[in-house]
Structures are given as structure tokens and as C-alpha cells.
Design an enzyme around this catalytic site. Structure first.
Site, PDB file in Angstrom:
ATOM      1  N   LYS A  68      19.468  20.994  27.727  1.00 13.76           N
ATOM      2  CA  LYS A  68      20.463  20.603  26.728  1.00 13.76           C
ATOM      3  C   LYS A  68      21.904  20.780  27.219  1.00 13.76           C
ATOM      4  O   LYS A  68      22.806  20.091  26.771  1.00 13.76           O
ATOM      5  CB  LYS A  68      20.286  21.400  25.433  1.00 13.76           C
ATOM      6  CG  LYS A  68      19.042  21.052  24.631  1.00 13.76           C
ATOM      7  CD  LYS A  68      19.232  19.823  23.809  1.00 13.76           C
ATOM      8  CE  LYS A  68      18.214  19.645  22.683  1.00 13.76           C
ATOM      9  NZ  LYS A  68      16.839  20.028  22.962  1.00 13.76           N
ATOM     10  N   SER A  93      19.707  24.471  15.352  1.00 12.56           N
ATOM     11  CA  SER A  93      19.360  25.890  15.262  1.00 12.56           C
ATOM     12  C   SER A  93      18.809  26.350  16.595  1.00 12.56           C
ATOM     13  O   SER A  93      18.426  27.488  16.766  1.00 12.56           O
ATOM     14  CB  SER A  93      18.316  26.098  14.166  1.00 12.56           C
ATOM     15  OG  SER A  93      17.226  25.244  14.393  1.00 12.56           O
ATOM     16  N   GLU A 219       4.781  14.524  22.511  1.00 11.14           N
ATOM     17  CA  GLU A 219       5.221  15.133  21.255  1.00 11.14           C
ATOM     18  C   GLU A 219       4.229  16.200  20.808  1.00 11.14           C
ATOM     19  O   GLU A 219       3.057  16.148  21.163  1.00 11.14           O
ATOM     20  CB  GLU A 219       5.242  14.078  20.142  1.00 11.14           C
ATOM     21  CG  GLU A 219       6.370  13.105  20.222  1.00 11.14           C
ATOM     22  CD  GLU A 219       6.301  12.122  19.061  1.00 11.14           C
ATOM     23  OE1 GLU A 219       7.322  11.982  18.381  1.00 11.14           O
ATOM     24  OE2 GLU A 219       5.256  11.491  18.838  1.00 11.14           O
ATOM     25  N   GLY A 223       3.797  16.525  14.895  1.00  6.54           N
ATOM     26  CA  GLY A 223       4.995  15.721  14.635  1.00  6.54           C
ATOM     27  C   GLY A 223       5.046  14.507  15.538  1.00  6.54           C
ATOM     28  O   GLY A 223       5.913  14.400  16.400  1.00  6.54           O
ATOM     29  N   ASP A 225       5.949  11.460  15.159  1.00  4.99           N
ATOM     30  CA  ASP A 225       6.735  10.355  14.602  1.00  4.99           C
ATOM     31  C   ASP A 225       7.127   9.337  15.667  1.00  4.99           C
ATOM     32  O   ASP A 225       7.203   8.143  15.389  1.00  4.99           O
ATOM     33  CB  ASP A 225       7.988  10.894  13.912  1.00  4.99           C
ATOM     34  CG  ASP A 225       8.837  11.698  14.871  1.00  4.99           C
ATOM     35  OD1 ASP A 225       8.457  12.845  15.166  1.00  4.99           O
ATOM     36  OD2 ASP A 225       9.865  11.176  15.338  1.00  4.99           O
ATOM     37  N   SER A 320      11.153  21.631  30.068  1.00  8.46           N
ATOM     38  CA  SER A 320      12.472  21.389  29.492  1.00  8.46           C
ATOM     39  C   SER A 320      13.256  22.646  29.129  1.00  8.46           C
ATOM     40  O   SER A 320      14.479  22.589  29.020  1.00  8.46           O
ATOM     41  CB  SER A 320      12.328  20.484  28.267  1.00  8.46           C
ATOM     42  OG  SER A 320      11.332  20.974  27.398  1.00  8.46           O
TER      43      SER A 320
END
Ligand SMILES: *Cc1c(COP(=O)(O)O)cnc(C)c1O
Length: 339
Positions: A68, A93, A219, A223, A225, A320
Site C-alpha cells: 500500500k 482501518s 479473493e 467476499g 464480489d 501483499s
């Protein structure tokens, strides 16, 4: 669609501006000497387990403990001097909160981070220690994206969302550039998928260099999606999923991200919490590295796809992140019931 409409649409500020390989390369130049060039590890035991040659890009060793930092730093570095002087705001968060606070500190930009008031104390403290001004909200009654937009407007701050932003996507793609540079030829890639910053950036970088490479997003099972969205051909929203992969429990992929995933990603698969725990334990026991549950998504899928790999295939995997709460982590290591 008549071209006049497209022209009108493209004059909207940054609206759905789509990053390309030039943007990833520009991000790499900005990050040069700032982000760590993280190691690419290999393991014969892992290769045997997956029936292929695996190359692990270890972003658990990145500054701030996750990839990130790349997107956050690139996005803040790309702002005008005036924008940087006014400061930035974000909501997260998790790892993006720390990344924005850290990047802001390095670039001399004040950062406001909107966090749920019940976020883990450790994460709040880490964000504050990097200089982030934490603004709390109630995640059951308030909408963080609305608060972000309002603060941006009231205080003249620039919003740096966690994944739905061209400069964030371009920054995240730089890890893949490094992996390809180091591993040279790869046949398949497994990349964790939450909102799609990492996967979109990785796909842009990989497709530009290896047009025929197979790119797979991974994923949490609870979840999926993104998987549903690719199948439906539009962004599918789901209720907040429950998974130990807390960095990837989003309700929908980003609007900038989705068209890139549609064009460049071959498949999206899922990993269960039990598979993530087994993979986390494998990394601790056999490779002596700490990888957070979300960071295990790619590897868990590679281990589960053993029948689809053909012996000499070279497989790239992004680990990651490595930010774990030690108490939770030690439970994952010791409670065999998880695996
Ligand atoms: C944020 C995050 C992800 C998911 O990245 P997206 O860009 O939201 O898809 C995966 N792993 C870790 C460790 C993260 O922090």
C-alpha cells in the site's frame, strides 16, 4: 456511443481516467530510492506443493509492511505543490491508513485518516505514530466515503481513496514491474484482490511485458464480489463479508479498477479462511516469513491449483503484506483446528 459524448465525458476532472503502463513506469521512477525493492523468494518445498516453480514477491517487507505504501506515496507525490500544502484525507482501518500517514510524513503533507472508532488500538496507534491525524466515525451509522468527501470540501484536502484512483493503481503496479524484472519469464500470476488496486496495477504491468501471461485474481471465499462482477459484466455490491483476510473484505471493486480487470485479468478465484491459515503456517514454518492472512491469498490459490500447473510452469505470486496482530497470529499458528 457518439464521439461528442465521449469527449464531454473525458473533460470531467480525472473521472475514470485510466492508468497505463507509462503511468506505472512513472510511478516506479517516483518510488525509486523511497520504496524498498522487496526480495523475490523461492522454496523447493513450495514448488513441490504447487507442482510448479513459484516466485514470491515479498511485499510483507515493504515500508509500512504492505504494498500500500507504493500507491499512497505515488498518489501524494503526483499532487501539485499547492495540493500537498493543503493536505490529504483518506478512509481506511488497515494498511492504507498507515501507508498514507507514512507517505505524507515523508513528503511533508499533513494527513487526515478517517477510521472506525472500534478499529484495533494497534492500528490507530501506528497511524498516529506516522503523523496521521485520526478522525473517528461510527461504521454502523455513518458512511466513511461521505465523510471523506465532506472533509475534503470543507478543508480543501485531496481525497486519496484506498484503491479507486489512477495514481494509486499505477503505484501498486510497480511491485509487479520489479517481480518481472527479477523472475524474467513467468507463465501465471496470482494476485490478491480486495478493491482491485493491486490487481489492476499488476495486470497493467504484466500484460505490457508478457501479453500471453495468465493473470488470476484471488479473493476471500466469503467476499467474492469481484468474481461475481466479472461474470455479470458490471460491478456487483455485496454485504460486508466476514473473513480473516481483513485487507480484502470490500463490498465492491473500484470504478477505475473494474474496466481494467475486465480487459486484462483472465480469471478470479477464491481462497477459504482455512486455506489462508494453512498457507500462513506454511510461510512461518517452512520459509520463516510472517505473512498476514490477506497476504496469503495468492499463494493459497496457487497451492490449491496444483492440478492446473504443468511441471515447469513459472508462477509469480504477490505476498501483499505482513501486518499481523501478534496475539491473533499466534492463535493461527497454534490452533490446528483452523487448518
Ligand atoms: C489492501 C490489501 C489487499 C487488497 O488490495 P486492493 O488494492 O484493495 O485490491 C491485499 N493484501 C493486503 C495485505 C492489503 O493491505
Amino acid at each position: 456511443m457518439p464521439s461528442s459524448i465521449q469527449l464531454a465525458a473525458s473533460t470531467e476532472p480525472d473521472d475514470l481516467a485510466r492508468p497505463g503502463i507509462d503511468d506505472v513506469v512513472a510511478a516506479a521512477a517516483r518510488l525509486q530510492g523511497v520504496a524498498h525493492r522487496t526480495p523475490v523468494l523461492t522454496s523447493r518445498t513450495a514448488d513441490k506443493k504447487a507442482g510448479a516453480q513459484l516466485f514470491f514477491k515479498c511485499e510483507n517487507f515493504q515500508r509500512g509492511g504492505a504494498f500500500k505504501f507504493r500507491g499512497a506515496y505515488n498518489a501524494i507525490a503526483a499532487l501539485t505543490d499547492e495540493q500537498r500544502r493543503r493536505g490529504v484525507v483518506t478512509y481506511s482501518s488497515g494498511n492504507h491508513a498507515q501507508a498514507v500517514a507514512y507517505a505524507g510524513k515523508l513528503l511533508g503533507t499533513s494527513t487526515t485518516i478517517i477510521m472506525p472508532k472500534d478499529a484495533p488500538a494497534l492500528k490507530i496507534r501506528a497511524t498516529q505514530e506516522y503523523g496521521g491525524q485520526v478522525q473517528f466515525y461510527d461504521r454502523y451509522t455513518e458512511n466513511r466515503e461521505e465523510i471523506g468527501r465532506r472533509l475534503a470540501q470543507e478543508r480543501g484536502l485531496t481525497l486519496i481513496p484506498p484503491y479507486d484512483h489512477p495514481d494509486v493503481i499505477a503505484g501498486q503496479g510497480t511491485a509487479m514491474l520489479e517481480l518481472l524484472d527479477e523472475a524474467q519469464h513467468l507463465d501465471v500470476l496470482y494476485v490478491p484482490l480486495g478493491g482491485g488496486g493491486l490487481l489492476a496495477g499488476s495486470a497493467i504491468a504484466a500484460r505490457a511485458h508478457l501479453p500471453n501471461i495468465r493473470i488470476i485474481g484471488v479473493e476471500p471465499e466469503a467476499g467474492n464480489d469481484g468474481q461475481q462482477s466479472l461474470k455479470a459484466g458490471k460491478i456487483i455490491h455485496i454485504p460486508a463479508p466476514k473473513s480473516i483476510a481483513d485487507g480484502a473484505v470490500v463490498t465492491h471493486v473500484g470504478h477505475h479498477n473494474f474496466p481494467i480487470l475486465q480487459d486484462l485479468v483472465d480469471d478470479i478465484v477464491t481462497a477459504s479462511d482455512a486455506e489462508l491459515v494453512a498457507t500462513l503456517r506454511f510461510f512461518a514454518e517452512r520459509m520463516k516469513i510472517v505473512v498476514e492472512p490477506t497476504g496469503c491469498l495468492g499463494a493459497a490459490a496457487a497451492f490449491a491449483s496444483v492440478n492446473q500447473h504443468r511441471g515447469q510452469q513459472r508462477v509469480g505470486i504477490i505476498l501483499s503484506g505482513g501486518n499481523v496482530d501478534l496475539e491473533r497470529y499466534s492463535k493461527f499458528l497454534t490452533e490446528s483446528s483452523h487448518a
